[in-house]
Design an enzyme around this catalytic site. Structure first.
Site, PDB file in Angstrom:
ATOM      1  N   LYS A 176       0.757  -0.984   0.003  1.00 62.28           N
ATOM      2  CA  LYS A 176      -0.050   0.024   0.048  1.00 62.28           C
ATOM      3  C   LYS A 176       0.839   1.185  -0.025  1.00 62.28           C
ATOM      4  O   LYS A 176       1.488   1.595   1.069  1.00 62.28           O
ATOM      5  CB  LYS A 176      -0.788   0.124   1.055  1.00 62.28           C
ATOM      6  CG  LYS A 176      -2.037   1.121   1.031  1.00 62.28           C
ATOM      7  CD  LYS A 176      -2.738   1.814   2.214  1.00 62.28           C
ATOM      8  CE  LYS A 176      -1.735   2.830   2.962  1.00 62.28           C
ATOM      9  NZ  LYS A 176      -1.727   4.082   2.152  1.00 62.28           N
ATOM     10  N   GLU A 251      10.474   0.805  10.036  1.00 63.91           N
ATOM     11  CA  GLU A 251      11.432   1.891   9.493  1.00 63.91           C
ATOM     12  C   GLU A 251      10.948   3.220   9.785  1.00 63.91           C
ATOM     13  O   GLU A 251      10.061   3.741   9.055  1.00 63.91           O
ATOM     14  CB  GLU A 251      12.018   1.751   8.263  1.00 63.91           C
ATOM     15  CG  GLU A 251      12.512   0.271   7.829  1.00 63.91           C
ATOM     16  CD  GLU A 251      13.875  -0.037   8.414  1.00 63.91           C
ATOM     17  OE1 GLU A 251      14.352   1.060   9.050  1.00 63.91           O
ATOM     18  OE2 GLU A 251      14.417  -1.076   8.185  1.00 63.91           O
ATOM     19  N   CYS A 285      14.233  10.409   5.951  1.00 59.22           N
ATOM     20  CA  CYS A 285      14.325  10.056   7.270  1.00 59.22           C
ATOM     21  C   CYS A 285      15.620  10.125   7.800  1.00 59.22           C
ATOM     22  O   CYS A 285      15.814  10.502   8.982  1.00 59.22           O
ATOM     23  CB  CYS A 285      13.782   8.554   7.442  1.00 59.22           C
ATOM     24  SG  CYS A 285      14.683   7.589   6.329  1.00 59.22           S
ATOM     25  N   GLU A 381      10.700  15.764  14.863  1.00 58.40           N
ATOM     26  CA  GLU A 381      11.258  15.533  13.298  1.00 58.40           C
ATOM     27  C   GLU A 381      10.425  16.383  12.582  1.00 58.40           C
ATOM     28  O   GLU A 381       8.957  16.410  12.311  1.00 58.40           O
ATOM     29  CB  GLU A 381      11.057  13.980  12.798  1.00 58.40           C
ATOM     30  CG  GLU A 381      11.278  13.822  11.333  1.00 58.40           C
ATOM     31  CD  GLU A 381      11.070  12.423  10.847  1.00 58.40           C
ATOM     32  OE1 GLU A 381       9.772  11.979  11.220  1.00 58.40           O
ATOM     33  OE2 GLU A 381      11.737  11.760  10.159  1.00 58.40           O
TER      34      GLU A 381
HETATM   35  P1  NAD Z   1       2.916   8.219   7.544  1.00 54.53           P
HETATM   36  O1  NAD Z   1       3.157   7.545   8.808  1.00 54.53           O
HETATM   37  O2  NAD Z   1       1.722   9.253   7.840  1.00 54.53           O
HETATM   38  O3  NAD Z   1       2.411   7.424   6.655  1.00 54.53           O
HETATM   39  C1  NAD Z   1       3.268   6.009   6.288  1.00 54.53           C
HETATM   40  C2  NAD Z   1       2.179   5.211   5.594  1.00 54.53           C
HETATM   41  O4  NAD Z   1       1.489   4.645   6.479  1.00 54.53           O
HETATM   42  C3  NAD Z   1       1.162   5.573   4.458  1.00 54.53           C
HETATM   43  O5  NAD Z   1       1.099   4.614   3.329  1.00 54.53           O
HETATM   44  C4  NAD Z   1       0.040   5.973   5.121  1.00 54.53           C
HETATM   45  O6  NAD Z   1      -0.946   5.783   4.283  1.00 54.53           O
HETATM   46  C5  NAD Z   1       0.024   4.533   6.164  1.00 54.53           C
HETATM   47  N1  NAD Z   1      -1.015   4.579   7.187  1.00 54.53           N
HETATM   48  C6  NAD Z   1      -0.974   5.784   7.944  1.00 54.53           C
HETATM   49  N2  NAD Z   1      -1.868   5.354   9.033  1.00 54.53           N
HETATM   50  C7  NAD Z   1      -2.008   3.937   8.891  1.00 54.53           C
HETATM   51  C8  NAD Z   1      -2.612   2.873   9.727  1.00 54.53           C
HETATM   52  N3  NAD Z   1      -3.266   3.101  10.966  1.00 54.53           N
HETATM   53  N4  NAD Z   1      -2.685   1.645   9.536  1.00 54.53           N
HETATM   54  C9  NAD Z   1      -1.689   1.209   8.533  1.00 54.53           C
HETATM   55  N5  NAD Z   1      -1.153   2.135   7.605  1.00 54.53           N
HETATM   56  C10 NAD Z   1      -1.272   3.505   7.800  1.00 54.53           C
HETATM   57  O7  NAD Z   1       4.223   8.765   7.039  1.00 54.53           O
HETATM   58  P2  NAD Z   1       4.635   9.480   5.833  1.00 54.53           P
HETATM   59  O8  NAD Z   1       4.025  11.146   6.366  1.00 54.53           O
HETATM   60  O9  NAD Z   1       3.889   8.898   4.759  1.00 54.53           O
HETATM   61  O10 NAD Z   1       6.237   9.422   5.597  1.00 54.53           O
HETATM   62  C11 NAD Z   1       6.978  10.573   6.521  1.00 54.53           C
HETATM   63  C12 NAD Z   1       7.732   9.620   7.743  1.00 54.53           C
HETATM   64  O11 NAD Z   1       8.287   8.295   7.272  1.00 54.53           O
HETATM   65  C13 NAD Z   1       8.797  10.286   8.351  1.00 54.53           C
HETATM   66  O12 NAD Z   1       8.593  10.217   9.587  1.00 54.53           O
HETATM   67  C14 NAD Z   1       9.969   9.748   7.820  1.00 54.53           C
HETATM   68  O13 NAD Z   1      11.290   9.823   8.548  1.00 54.53           O
HETATM   69  C15 NAD Z   1       9.466   8.244   7.766  1.00 54.53           C
HETATM   70  N6  NAD Z   1      10.642   7.582   7.018  1.00 54.53           N
HETATM   71  C16 NAD Z   1      11.380   6.571   7.540  1.00 54.53           C
HETATM   72  C17 NAD Z   1      12.240   5.886   6.497  1.00 54.53           C
HETATM   73  C18 NAD Z   1      13.123   4.622   7.316  1.00 54.53           C
HETATM   74  O14 NAD Z   1      13.827   3.995   6.323  1.00 54.53           O
HETATM   75  N7  NAD Z   1      13.608   4.812   8.539  1.00 54.53           N
HETATM   76  C19 NAD Z   1      12.278   6.187   5.259  1.00 54.53           C
HETATM   77  C20 NAD Z   1      11.453   7.242   4.845  1.00 54.53           C
HETATM   78  C21 NAD Z   1      10.322   7.802   5.540  1.00 54.53           C
END
Ligand code: NAD
Length: 479
Positions: A176, A251, A285, A381
């Site tokens: 997803k 992650e 990230c 962050e």
């Molecule tokens: P987010 O947590 O808002 O969303 C990530 C994904 O989770 C999306 O696909 C979203 O639709 C889904 N999601 C949201 N609520 C959910 C739920 N209750 N159940 C299942 N899925 C759900 O994050 P974002 O804004 O898309 O991404 C930014 C974040 O990602 C930042 O915190 C960044 O640091 C992190 N990130 C981490 C890494 C890593 O490798 N550690 C890499 C890239 C981004």
């Protein structure tokens, strides 16, 4: 309705949602709706899981020979390479990253598929000879159905980190993508069908976190949940997967420390300090968002750092000269802006950058000094092009400042002193430490974070541990 539409990919077919629902997909640079995508609900998620369950339980994917599975994944990688411009165009249009960076992301995504295809093909198990007249060997069979959930900052690449090891090890997978960036991952699903991956091996479910994502993580037919996104969502995902005891790999976010010692090569340190916080408009990230500079070089370093930040070419992400562009969505622009708005009240000084006045969703490369260590912009962050800078007097102080965070994803340090490099790298609480460099990744090595930055490690054998169900087979050798 625009002409462009991204459906779900289920059983090798592109399909709309069961209830016909869809959502808008934006181009953040032009601030237009340029496409629509299928809005997945519980029924669509259940259908995708049923398809992947069938593809796993009835095969042939998990039973294929390793070489045959590798060949199928390489065919997918070949198609991605052939269509690299198209994939990169989708990511740039949908997310606003400069096109050259999007091309680079596609190349890295292709490499992820090739690496994990070969890694599982060439993998060796272990044999443990026992004094009792037995020996035990390990077998790494696929775990089953994997639910993968990815963010919007590297739409294709983050998905490939999950999908590639999952399917390489013989699992079937539902990915997803973020609701902000469904385009390139949907195309990946189309290419998987074109490459001849059996139906259900790679399904794509589009939609919001809830209900699409949460329906996947809570489904007890799912055997593994791999998630990349924010720490707050990661906690919800873990709780949901716990309802049916599916192992999770998380992650999550970061607030990376970048330490520049007095003896650093300044050209190199300035170059990487800029890359570390302004690449992808800071939506990384691993960003080096907390910068600590030795007091002996502070003035000179800051003058050069500010000059380099101000020299970054800002503009249309399709213009080849552009190195820095808008943020990925209005929602994200509002979030980054709200952190900046709080900086003066917290006692911080914006040395350069800030919210652009053009009306675009643009925050210029921003450098802040003087923030107390408790200010939200300092310790949370921001996930944008905002670097907070502090000076330090000693190695001890630099390490203490760097480790003073709930995150533990990565850190960087710049020094020409070899002993110090090893000593400090060892003391930093972070999943990855870069010395005199940044963003280099060898896919054989562990990748992940401590604390609020995640649970588990991915990469090479670490991915094998997660995406397989290791088994010990005990053989009697002597009677
Ligand atoms: P987010 O947590 O808002 O969303 C990530 C994904 O989770 C999306 O696909 C979203 O639709 C889904 N999601 C949201 N609520 C959910 C739920 N209750 N159940 C299942 N899925 C759900 O994050 P974002 O804004 O898309 O991404 C930014 C974040 O990602 C930042 O915190 C960044 O640091 C992190 N990130 C981490 C890494 C890593 O490798 N550690 C890499 C890239 C981004």
């Amino acid at each position: 309705m625009t002409e462009r539409f991204f459906g779900h990919i289920i059983d090798g077919e592109e399909v709309p949602s069961a209830d016909g629902g869809n959502f808008e997909v934006w181009n953040p640079w032009t601030q237009d709706v340029w496409a629509h995508a299928a809005e997945g609900g519980a029924e669509d998620a259940a259908r995708a899981v049923a398809s992947s369950r069938r593809a796993f339980d009835e095969g042939p994917w998990p039973q294929l020979g390793r070489a045959e599975r590798a060949a199928a994944i390489h065919r997918l990688a070949d198609l991605m390479e052939q269509r690299a411009d198209e994939l990169a165009t989708l990511d740039t249009t949908n997310m606003g990253k400069p096109f050259a960076q999007a091309k680079h992301d596609v190349a890295r995504s292709v490499w992820n598929f090739r690496f994990f295809a070969d890694h599982q093909r060439d993998h060796r198990g272990e044999v443990y000879p026992m004094d009792s007249g037995h020996h035990t060997y390990s077998e790494y069979g696929p775990a089953g159905v994997v639910a993968a959930i990815s963010p919007w900052n590297f739409p294709l690449m983050m998905a490939s980190w999950k999908v590639a090891p999952a399917i390489a090890w013989g699992n079937t997978c539902i990915i997803k993508p973020s609701e902000d960036t469904p385009a390139s991952v949907t195309m990946l699903g189309r290419l998987a069908a074109e490459a001849g991956l059996p139906p259900g091996v790679l399904n794509v479910l589009n939609g919001q976190g809830t209900p699409a994502g949460s329906s996947l993580t809570g489904d007890d037919r799912v055997d593994r949940v791999t998630f990349t996104g924010s720490s707050a969502t990661g906690k919800r995902v873990m709780a949901s997967a716990a309802s049916h005891l599916a192992p999770v790999s998380l992650e999550l976010g970061g607030k990376g420390a970048n330490i520049v010692f007095d003896d650093a090569d300044l050209d190199n340190a300035v170059h990487w300090a800029v890359e570390a916080i302004f690449r992808n408009s800071g939506q990384v990230c691993l960003a080096g968002s907390r910068l600590f500079v030795g007091s002996g070089i502070y003035s000179e370093f800051m003058a050069r750092f500010v000059e380099a930040a101000e020299a970054l070419p800002i503009g249309d992400p399709f213009d080849p000269a552009t190195k820095f562009s808008s943020l990925a969505s209005k929602k994200h622009f509002d979030k980054v802006s709200s952190y900046l708005e709080g900086v003066p009240d917290d006692g911080g000084k914006v040395v350069t950058g800030g919210i652009d006045e053009s009306g675009r969703w643009l925050v210029r490369p921003t450098i802040i000094t003087g923030l107390p260590l408790t200010a939200p912009a300092y310790c949370e962050e921001i996930f944008g092009p905002v670097c907070v800078v502090n000076r330090f007097e000693s190695e001890e102080e630099a390490v203490a400042l760097a480790n003073d965070t709930r995150y533990g994803l990565n850190a960087m340090l710049f020094t020409e002193n070899l002993s110090r490099a090893h000593r400090v790298a060892s003391r930093l609480r972070a999943g990855t430490v870069w010395v005199n460099c940044f963003f280099i990744r060898d896919l054989r090595t562990p990748f992940g974070g401590a604390g609020d930055s995640g649970v588990g490690r991915e990469g090479g054998d670490f991915s094998r541990e997660f995406f397989t169900e290791p088994k010990a087979v005990v053989m009697q050798i002597q009677r």
